[in-house]
Enzyme design. Structure first.
Site, mmCIF file in Angstrom:
data_model
loop_
_atom_site.group_PDB
_atom_site.id
_atom_site.type_symbol
_atom_site.label_atom_id
_atom_site.label_comp_id
_atom_site.label_asym_id
_atom_site.label_seq_id
_atom_site.Cartn_x
_atom_site.Cartn_y
_atom_site.Cartn_z
ATOM 1 N N ASP A 1 -13.121 -4.409 1.056
ATOM 2 C CA ASP A 1 -11.884 -5.116 0.745
ATOM 3 C C ASP A 1 -11.887 -6.463 1.451
ATOM 4 O O ASP A 1 -12.222 -6.547 2.641
ATOM 5 C CB ASP A 1 -10.651 -4.303 1.160
ATOM 6 C CG ASP A 1 -9.432 -4.644 0.305
ATOM 7 O OD1 ASP A 1 -8.858 -3.735 -0.315
ATOM 8 O OD2 ASP A 1 -9.072 -5.843 0.252
ATOM 9 N N HIS B 1 4.326 2.641 -10.673
ATOM 10 C CA HIS B 1 4.733 1.365 -10.080
ATOM 11 C C HIS B 1 4.322 0.184 -10.961
ATOM 12 O O HIS B 1 4.791 -0.920 -10.757
ATOM 13 C CB HIS B 1 4.148 1.220 -8.668
ATOM 14 C CG HIS B 1 2.728 0.791 -8.643
ATOM 15 N ND1 HIS B 1 1.676 1.635 -8.954
ATOM 16 C CD2 HIS B 1 2.158 -0.403 -8.377
ATOM 17 C CE1 HIS B 1 0.539 0.982 -8.855
ATOM 18 N NE2 HIS B 1 0.805 -0.259 -8.504
ATOM 19 N N GLY C 1 -12.226 -2.727 -3.368
ATOM 20 C CA GLY C 1 -10.820 -3.014 -3.075
ATOM 21 C C GLY C 1 -10.180 -1.787 -2.476
ATOM 22 O O GLY C 1 -9.237 -1.226 -3.029
ATOM 23 N N GLU D 1 -9.444 1.099 -7.824
ATOM 24 C CA GLU D 1 -8.132 1.009 -8.465
ATOM 25 C C GLU D 1 -7.844 -0.481 -8.573
ATOM 26 O O GLU D 1 -7.347 -1.102 -7.644
ATOM 27 C CB GLU D 1 -7.077 1.747 -7.636
ATOM 28 C CG GLU D 1 -5.825 2.031 -8.435
ATOM 29 C CD GLU D 1 -4.904 0.857 -8.532
ATOM 30 O OE1 GLU D 1 -5.142 -0.046 -9.365
ATOM 31 O OE2 GLU D 1 -3.933 0.829 -7.758
ATOM 32 N N GLU E 1 -4.198 -10.238 -12.104
ATOM 33 C CA GLU E 1 -4.888 -10.210 -10.807
ATOM 34 C C GLU E 1 -6.395 -10.410 -10.950
ATOM 35 O O GLU E 1 -7.072 -10.729 -9.977
ATOM 36 C CB GLU E 1 -4.679 -8.907 -10.010
ATOM 37 C CG GLU E 1 -3.263 -8.605 -9.639
ATOM 38 C CD GLU E 1 -3.177 -7.350 -8.772
ATOM 39 O OE1 GLU E 1 -4.070 -7.074 -7.955
ATOM 40 O OE2 GLU E 1 -2.154 -6.631 -8.912
ATOM 41 N N ARG F 1 -0.353 7.700 -10.002
ATOM 42 C CA ARG F 1 -1.574 6.965 -9.700
ATOM 43 C C ARG F 1 -2.472 7.751 -8.743
ATOM 44 O O ARG F 1 -3.630 8.044 -9.040
ATOM 45 C CB ARG F 1 -1.201 5.621 -9.069
ATOM 46 C CG ARG F 1 -2.334 4.881 -8.374
ATOM 47 C CD ARG F 1 -1.741 3.731 -7.557
ATOM 48 N NE ARG F 1 -2.753 2.988 -6.820
ATOM 49 C CZ ARG F 1 -3.208 3.311 -5.612
ATOM 50 N NH1 ARG F 1 -2.763 4.420 -5.010
ATOM 51 N NH2 ARG F 1 -4.105 2.557 -5.012
ATOM 52 N N ASP G 1 3.078 6.113 -5.412
ATOM 53 C CA ASP G 1 3.039 6.298 -6.863
ATOM 54 C C ASP G 1 2.161 7.518 -7.111
ATOM 55 O O ASP G 1 0.941 7.436 -7.185
ATOM 56 C CB ASP G 1 2.456 5.042 -7.517
ATOM 57 C CG ASP G 1 2.341 5.186 -9.034
ATOM 58 O OD1 ASP G 1 2.463 6.312 -9.559
ATOM 59 O OD2 ASP G 1 2.125 4.156 -9.690
ATOM 60 N N HIS H 1 0.835 -1.208 0.000
ATOM 61 C CA HIS H 1 0.000 0.000 0.000
ATOM 62 C C HIS H 1 0.869 1.258 0.000
ATOM 63 O O HIS H 1 0.541 2.245 -0.649
ATOM 64 C CB HIS H 1 -0.957 -0.030 1.197
ATOM 65 C CG HIS H 1 -1.883 -1.205 1.131
ATOM 66 N ND1 HIS H 1 -2.978 -1.225 0.305
ATOM 67 C CD2 HIS H 1 -1.835 -2.423 1.723
ATOM 68 C CE1 HIS H 1 -3.577 -2.405 0.411
ATOM 69 N NE2 HIS H 1 -2.906 -3.145 1.264
ATOM 70 N N GLU I 1 -18.417 -10.022 -3.905
ATOM 71 C CA GLU I 1 -19.303 -11.143 -4.223
ATOM 72 C C GLU I 1 -20.088 -11.591 -2.983
ATOM 73 O O GLU I 1 -21.130 -12.235 -3.116
ATOM 74 C CB GLU I 1 -18.483 -12.335 -4.756
ATOM 75 C CG GLU I 1 -17.855 -12.125 -6.139
ATOM 76 C CD GLU I 1 -16.561 -11.311 -6.128
ATOM 77 O OE1 GLU I 1 -16.122 -10.866 -5.035
ATOM 78 O OE2 GLU I 1 -15.991 -11.093 -7.214
#
Lengths: 361, 361
Positions: free
Chosen positions: A77, A305, A55, A120, A129, A31, A28, A22, A106
């Site tokens: 998350d 990154h 997330g 993100e 991923e 980002r 970054d 993180h 889900e």
């Protein structure tokens, strides 16, 4: 029919429990600054509205949304980092507006629809991923008709590259090691260095020609099954004479509304903004008349990154200027672990044809 | 009663089958140049003699020994990299003089004694990987009385350090993240950053005082049981006022003969050269009147791939000039996997006492 949580998913979520990942992402600035700017640019769609951060990690984007005036933010998350996000939210007296949910999109339940989804989700080579599927799931479960998704669109590019320094450093090195000819190492050295995709930073000078669009994703309309396998055919013409060492992949994402959403640009867009042509090379810099924010990981843009992802050949191909390079690419989720990506690449140039299979683990 | 080959050993050997690790080691010029110089400096002990290279990797040290005139070199490695070494040896027409043995020194058999053992066995913090035990095993199985071991002696050092930049970068960072107070992350951030030893390069300016010798190893006399656990007590006096962030560890190795071996220095040494005092701080730069080659990984010397190993505290201790820092250290092979190292550190300063347990995996 939502995907069950496998042991691979658990390992994946666990990898995000470490603070270092993180720290790297937040540091970054390309980002994080772009996300913050995008949230501020869409403030009028966020103010007083319900947002979901898919997330959420440490919760930084959820907090940006709260700062932009969101009425309520669901920060979801499945990693244990959610426990930290919850502490951060409490310490900032935002518990009344940010609800941290520790679970998969889900699996969690919320009692209302959301106006905005921010996430993100991008991995190396965009799709590694397989987190985009969770954004689509959240969209289908909770996003209001006409709601906003940030980012809204994503494009994965590929281009042939030359990288003599890299080849010299890892391969030719063995030809003369303290005066000893260790060329016998070459086959294994090539395999170890180039069997799998390599995440590294190249520059625009390494790129032999305009990139080809592998996949253009509209987050408003994409269906999850489309992510199981992505196929493209490509044709390039090398802009120079050079040893052709492999292909580079990179992506950008745009922060825009759906086709019928009136954005800050205050005009009704006729379609998704500047959709790149799907069957050929595109200009590197798309024109951007609507002030659409773009987060780019291209070699000619400031490094991130994500860097670029390289697939090197075991042997370079000498190409002449204007020589054609063509072939096809299939990216597919590994059957064993859908977070891994199988890469099947066929390419030919100068009358020779090759196949390269690799797996991004 | 030789150690059996465990699954952990197999995983360890497998990690050396990748070419990249050998590329990194060979490209460490401090390492490879010093070994080559040491082999040349001891050429008269090698010429016409039988040599064994313990953990030969790609075979580069074995080839240096052949170039120095060795009659025969047994190059032993349990990793599959030995297959590559064999190809390199064949390609250089050295098969008549270099015999590659693919196996552990505990398991392979040779029909003669050896005059010289050469090995690059050092791990992070000197003892990590527990490869020195294999050198001792080879010595006890095959080395002639009066034979040469390169390197001959090794010293592990420790010293208290200050490293405000590192602390700021990973810890204080969370106090203000894009204007958000994320201090709630601090406990986990400290744990993630500093629970385990960290391999990184520091400079002499980070070191608060002269180092303490944790362990001095004479490869001619060391017994394997001595490596199971190493204990030391230390006392330092900080040379400056500073935040004390942790301890750094580094090592050097010397390339010398046994006590009674006439080296190139052409004088009979009275004992092993300059044995550091075992119960206190030593001068950083030992005098070196016998031209003994030393490979150093100290912070004030040119960097190597070993860097330094740092054990950080979760909280820095503010120390004054001349403030005493004392305590004890126990390094022990993990019972679970003897290639892991347990580090038990007790330290006190300014009337406060602390304990830190960590594992190098």
């Amino acid at each position: 029919n939502l995907a069950p949580c496998t042991d691979f998913d658990k390992a994946y979520f666990h990898s995000y429990a470490h603070v270092g990942i993180h720290e790297e992402m937040i540091k970054d600035r390309v980002r994080t600054d772009t996300y913050r700017s995008a949230i501020l640019q869409h403030q009028k769609h966020i103010e007083g509205k319900v947002v979901m951060d898919v997330g959420c990690g440490t919760g930084i984007l959820a907090i940006f949304c709260a700062q932009a005036g969101a009425k309520r933010v669901y920060a979801v998350d499945a990693s244990d980092i959610a426990l930290q996000a919850n502490e951060v939210v409490k310490a900032n007296n935002l518990s009344d507006r940010i609800i941290v949910l520790h679970g998969r999109v889900e699996d969690v339940e919320i009692d209302e629809e959301v106006d905005v989804i921010v996430s993100e989700w991008m991995g190396y080579m965009l799709l590694y991923e397989s987190m985009l599927g969770s954004v689509i799931t959240a969209r289908d479960r909770w996003l209001k008709r006409g709601g906003l998704i940030l980012p809204s669109h994503a494009t994965l590019y590929m281009a042939p590259i030359t990288h003599p320094d890299r080849y010299t450093e890892s391969i030719d090195f063995w030809r003369n090691v303290y005066g000893i000819d260790m060329s016998a190492m070459l086959p294994l050295a090539k395999q170890c260095a180039f069997e799998e995709p390599s995440v590294e930073t190249i520059s625009g000078e390494n790129v032999l020609t305009w990139p080809h669009v592998v996949k253009y994703v509209d987050c408003y309309t994409l269906q999850n099954y489309e992510l199981e396998s992505v196929t493209t055919r490509f044709q390039f013409k090398s802009m120079m004479r050079a040893p052709f060492h492999g292909f580079a992949f990179w992506f950008d994402v745009e922060f825009n509304g759906p086709a019928n959403l009136n954005t800050n640009a205050q005009i009704l867009l006729p379609g998704s903004p500047n959709p790149p042509s799907l069957d050929g090379a595109v200009k590197k810099k798309r024109t951007n008349p609507n002030d659409t924010l773009i987060l780019s990981t291209a070699p000619e843009d400031p490094p991130t990154h994500w860097q670029q992802t390289l697939i090197y050949f075991y042997e370079p191909i000498e190409v002449e200027q204007d020589q054609v390079i063509e072939g096809s690419l299939v990216l597919s989720q590994s059957k064993e672990n859908r977070r891994f990506m199988n890469i099947h690449l066929e390419y030919s140039s100068g009358g020779r044809s090759f196949v390269k299979e690799s797996v991004m683990r």
